[in-house]
Design a protein around this motif. Structure first.
Motif, mmCIF file in Angstrom:
data_model
loop_
_atom_site.group_PDB
_atom_site.id
_atom_site.type_symbol
_atom_site.label_atom_id
_atom_site.label_comp_id
_atom_site.label_asym_id
_atom_site.label_seq_id
_atom_site.Cartn_x
_atom_site.Cartn_y
_atom_site.Cartn_z
ATOM 1 N N PHE A 1 -15.027 -49.783 27.306
ATOM 2 C CA PHE A 1 -16.041 -50.281 26.379
ATOM 3 C C PHE A 1 -15.872 -49.743 24.960
ATOM 4 C CE2 PHE A 1 -17.839 -51.154 30.488
ATOM 5 C CZ PHE A 1 -18.435 -52.397 30.309
ATOM 6 N N THR A 2 -14.983 -48.752 24.782
ATOM 7 C CA THR A 2 -14.817 -48.198 23.422
ATOM 8 C C THR A 2 -13.328 -47.997 23.102
ATOM 9 O OG1 THR A 2 -14.763 -45.859 24.087
ATOM 10 C CG2 THR A 2 -16.947 -46.831 23.712
ATOM 11 N N PRO A 3 -12.999 -48.012 21.793
ATOM 12 C CA PRO A 3 -11.616 -47.727 21.387
ATOM 13 C C PRO A 3 -11.181 -46.324 21.812
ATOM 14 C CG PRO A 3 -12.808 -48.798 19.606
ATOM 15 C CD PRO A 3 -13.829 -48.466 20.655
ATOM 16 N N ALA A 4 -12.102 -45.361 21.844
ATOM 17 C CA ALA A 4 -11.751 -43.989 22.257
ATOM 18 C C ALA A 4 -11.270 -43.973 23.708
ATOM 19 C CB ALA A 4 -12.959 -43.065 22.082
ATOM 20 N N GLN A 5 -11.970 -44.706 24.574
ATOM 21 C CA GLN A 5 -11.545 -44.788 25.985
ATOM 22 C C GLN A 5 -10.170 -45.438 26.083
ATOM 23 O OE1 GLN A 5 -14.859 -47.165 27.485
ATOM 24 N NE2 GLN A 5 -15.647 -45.398 28.638
ATOM 25 N N ALA A 6 -9.970 -46.499 25.303
ATOM 26 C CA ALA A 6 -8.709 -47.242 25.365
ATOM 27 C C ALA A 6 -7.537 -46.373 24.937
ATOM 28 C CB ALA A 6 -8.794 -48.492 24.485
ATOM 29 N N LEU A 7 -7.750 -45.602 23.862
ATOM 30 C CA LEU A 7 -6.657 -44.763 23.354
ATOM 31 C C LEU A 7 -6.296 -43.677 24.371
ATOM 32 C CD1 LEU A 7 -4.798 -44.495 20.954
ATOM 33 C CD2 LEU A 7 -6.470 -42.982 19.880
ATOM 34 N N MET A 8 -7.297 -43.081 24.980
ATOM 35 C CA MET A 8 -7.051 -42.041 25.991
ATOM 36 C C MET A 8 -6.274 -42.641 27.180
ATOM 37 S SD MET A 8 -7.678 -38.808 26.277
ATOM 38 C CE MET A 8 -9.216 -38.309 25.505
ATOM 39 N N ALA A 9 -6.668 -43.849 27.604
ATOM 40 C CA ALA A 9 -5.982 -44.521 28.719
ATOM 41 C C ALA A 9 -4.516 -44.770 28.359
ATOM 42 C CB ALA A 9 -6.677 -45.846 29.035
ATOM 43 N N VAL B 1 -4.979 -51.928 28.883
ATOM 44 C CA VAL B 1 -6.383 -51.500 28.895
ATOM 45 C C VAL B 1 -7.227 -52.770 28.897
ATOM 46 C CG1 VAL B 1 -6.245 -49.210 27.859
ATOM 47 C CG2 VAL B 1 -6.263 -51.225 26.360
ATOM 48 N N ALA B 2 -8.306 -52.751 29.696
ATOM 49 C CA ALA B 2 -9.134 -53.958 29.830
ATOM 50 C C ALA B 2 -10.547 -53.716 29.308
ATOM 51 C CB ALA B 2 -9.167 -54.396 31.293
ATOM 52 N N GLY C 1 -23.732 -55.742 21.273
ATOM 53 C CA GLY C 1 -22.549 -55.131 20.667
ATOM 54 C C GLY C 1 -21.682 -56.245 20.083
ATOM 55 N N ASP C 2 -20.527 -55.868 19.546
ATOM 56 C CA ASP C 2 -19.585 -56.865 19.033
ATOM 57 C C ASP C 2 -18.271 -56.669 19.783
ATOM 58 O OD1 ASP C 2 -17.860 -58.495 17.677
ATOM 59 O OD2 ASP C 2 -18.554 -57.930 15.675
ATOM 60 N N GLY C 3 -18.177 -57.358 20.922
ATOM 61 C CA GLY C 3 -17.017 -57.210 21.810
ATOM 62 C C GLY C 3 -15.699 -57.504 21.103
ATOM 63 N N CYS C 4 -15.686 -58.571 20.289
ATOM 64 C CA CYS C 4 -14.440 -58.949 19.601
ATOM 65 C C CYS C 4 -14.013 -57.855 18.631
ATOM 66 C CB CYS C 4 -14.624 -60.259 18.838
ATOM 67 S SG CYS C 4 -14.570 -61.684 19.922
ATOM 68 N N ALA C 5 -14.989 -57.262 17.938
ATOM 69 C CA ALA C 5 -14.659 -56.195 16.977
ATOM 70 C C ALA C 5 -14.074 -54.986 17.718
ATOM 71 C CB ALA C 5 -15.907 -55.788 16.191
ATOM 72 N N VAL C 6 -14.614 -54.685 18.889
ATOM 73 C CA VAL C 6 -14.086 -53.563 19.677
ATOM 74 C C VAL C 6 -12.645 -53.854 20.099
ATOM 75 C CG1 VAL C 6 -14.322 -52.306 21.872
ATOM 76 C CG2 VAL C 6 -16.336 -52.723 20.454
ATOM 77 N N VAL C 7 -12.402 -55.084 20.543
ATOM 78 C CA VAL C 7 -11.044 -55.472 20.949
ATOM 79 C C VAL C 7 -10.099 -55.355 19.742
ATOM 80 C CG1 VAL C 7 -9.605 -57.421 21.675
ATOM 81 C CG2 VAL C 7 -11.722 -56.906 22.904
ATOM 82 N N ALA C 8 -10.548 -55.854 18.582
ATOM 83 C CA ALA C 8 -9.699 -55.804 17.378
ATOM 84 C C ALA C 8 -9.361 -54.356 17.028
ATOM 85 C CB ALA C 8 -10.422 -56.473 16.213
ATOM 86 N N GLU C 9 -10.342 -53.462 17.158
ATOM 87 C CA GLU C 9 -10.093 -52.053 16.820
ATOM 88 C C GLU C 9 -9.116 -51.419 17.825
ATOM 89 O OE1 GLU C 9 -13.639 -49.715 16.039
ATOM 90 O OE2 GLU C 9 -12.425 -47.885 16.000
ATOM 91 N N ILE C 10 -9.251 -51.791 19.079
ATOM 92 C CA ILE C 10 -8.322 -51.250 20.091
ATOM 93 C C ILE C 10 -6.891 -51.713 19.783
ATOM 94 C CG2 ILE C 10 -7.672 -51.321 22.540
ATOM 95 C CD1 ILE C 10 -10.688 -51.470 23.212
ATOM 96 N N SER D 1 -5.623 -52.550 16.928
ATOM 97 C CA SER D 1 -5.050 -51.902 15.743
ATOM 98 C C SER D 1 -4.757 -50.416 16.002
ATOM 99 C CB SER D 1 -5.925 -52.153 14.509
ATOM 100 O OG SER D 1 -6.682 -51.037 14.184
ATOM 101 N N GLN D 2 -5.611 -49.761 16.789
ATOM 102 C CA GLN D 2 -5.351 -48.346 17.122
ATOM 103 C C GLN D 2 -4.047 -48.179 17.901
ATOM 104 O OE1 GLN D 2 -8.377 -46.390 19.343
ATOM 105 N NE2 GLN D 2 -9.563 -45.884 17.527
ATOM 106 N N LEU D 3 -3.840 -49.063 18.881
ATOM 107 C CA LEU D 3 -2.625 -48.946 19.702
ATOM 108 C C LEU D 3 -1.382 -49.181 18.841
ATOM 109 C CD1 LEU D 3 -3.718 -50.650 23.063
ATOM 110 C CD2 LEU D 3 -3.621 -48.225 22.508
ATOM 111 N N GLU D 4 -1.518 -50.124 17.881
ATOM 112 C CA GLU D 4 -0.389 -50.371 16.975
ATOM 113 C C GLU D 4 -0.133 -49.147 16.090
ATOM 114 O OE1 GLU D 4 -0.778 -55.203 16.807
ATOM 115 O OE2 GLU D 4 -1.309 -54.045 15.025
ATOM 116 N N LYS D 5 -1.230 -48.610 15.526
ATOM 117 C CA LYS D 5 -1.111 -47.433 14.636
ATOM 118 C C LYS D 5 -0.428 -46.269 15.344
ATOM 119 C CE LYS D 5 -5.104 -47.838 11.814
ATOM 120 N NZ LYS D 5 -6.525 -47.597 11.940
#
Ligand code: E4P
Length: 224
Positions: free
Chosen positions: A113-121, A129-130, A141-150, A152-156
């Motif tokens: 549910f969060t970019p922090a969880q996704a990055l740790m995974a 990551v799903a 919440g803004d699900g699409c914005a969370v997906v977009a942030e995930i 970009s974080q994985l790319e970064k």
């Protein structure tokens, strides 16, 4: 972009596998329970419909890392092909992911549910990551914005981990994810159909049929 079908309904899987450029099938315990069938016959039938080259994601139900790993190995061995084990994010899940990485079994870390969880995974070695988009939208919440942030974080962080966005109610949610560079979405048959539907398309096709029949009746091109 990879489109995956989020169901264990064999009719839907057969249909979508034939008519759509499907990358595979995802399930979870709730999706499987809905079918009211024996576990292994259901899963092996899904594998036989999609074949060995398409992805099959199946979730563990164990709560301890060692047991998750044992379930993952059993699932991978019995279902074969392009297999990914889904494991919910958490301490035990992360530990299981690191253990499975060494075993060469791909993990889809789920219930994100969060970019922090996704990055740790991703750092633990998950292949996917799903994030659950619609469940976030449901609580304003803004699900699409969370997906977009995930994404970009994985790319970064130059991670190989891919985003498999999940939990969709609408085609708009799914296509927005694609525009944000999300690698894959897992959707229902209804959302898959909605992604290609448009009333103007229906009107255009009806016009082609009307004009053709007006001149040639029920003849087809192969009749000439
Ligand atoms: C992915 O496989 C998820 O388990 C699933 O998409 C969740 O969807 P839901 O929020 O509609 O239950």
């Amino acid at each position: 972009m990879i489109y995956i079908l989020d169901t264990a309904d064999l009719r839907a899987i057969r249909h979508c596998n034939e008519f759509y450029p499907l990358g595979g099938v995802t399930t979870n315990p709730s999706i499987i329970a809905k079918e009211k069938r024996d576990f292994w016959p259901l899963l092996t039938e899904i594998r036989s419909i999609i074949g060995p080259d398409k992805m099959l994601h199946v979730q563990t139900v164990a709560t301890k890392a060692e047991d998750m790993v044992a379930e993952a190995k059993l699932l991978a061995e019995r279902l074969g092909g392009e297999f990914y084990v889904k494991i919910p994010i958490g301490e035990e899940g992360l530990r299981a992911t690191m253990m499975l990485k060494k075993e060469g079994i791909g993990v889809t870390m789920t219930a994100i549910f969060t970019p922090a969880q996704a990055l740790m995974a991703a750092m633990a070695g998950a292949s996917f990551v799903a994030p659950y988009l619609n469940r976030l939208d449901n609580i304003l919440g803004d699900g699409c914005a969370v997906v977009a942030e995930i994404v970009s974080q994985l790319e970064k962080h130059k991670s190989d981990c891919k985003v498999l966005a999940a939990s969709f109610k609408t085609a708009e949610q799914a296509h927005k994810c694609a525009s944000y560079g999300c690698h894959s979405v897992t959707v229902t048959e209804g959302v898959l159909k909605a992604l290609i539907s448009h009333p103007m398309t229906d009107a255009a096709i009806a016009g082609f049929e009307r004009d053709w029949i007006g001149l040639y009746g029920d003849k087809t091109i192969s009749d000439f």
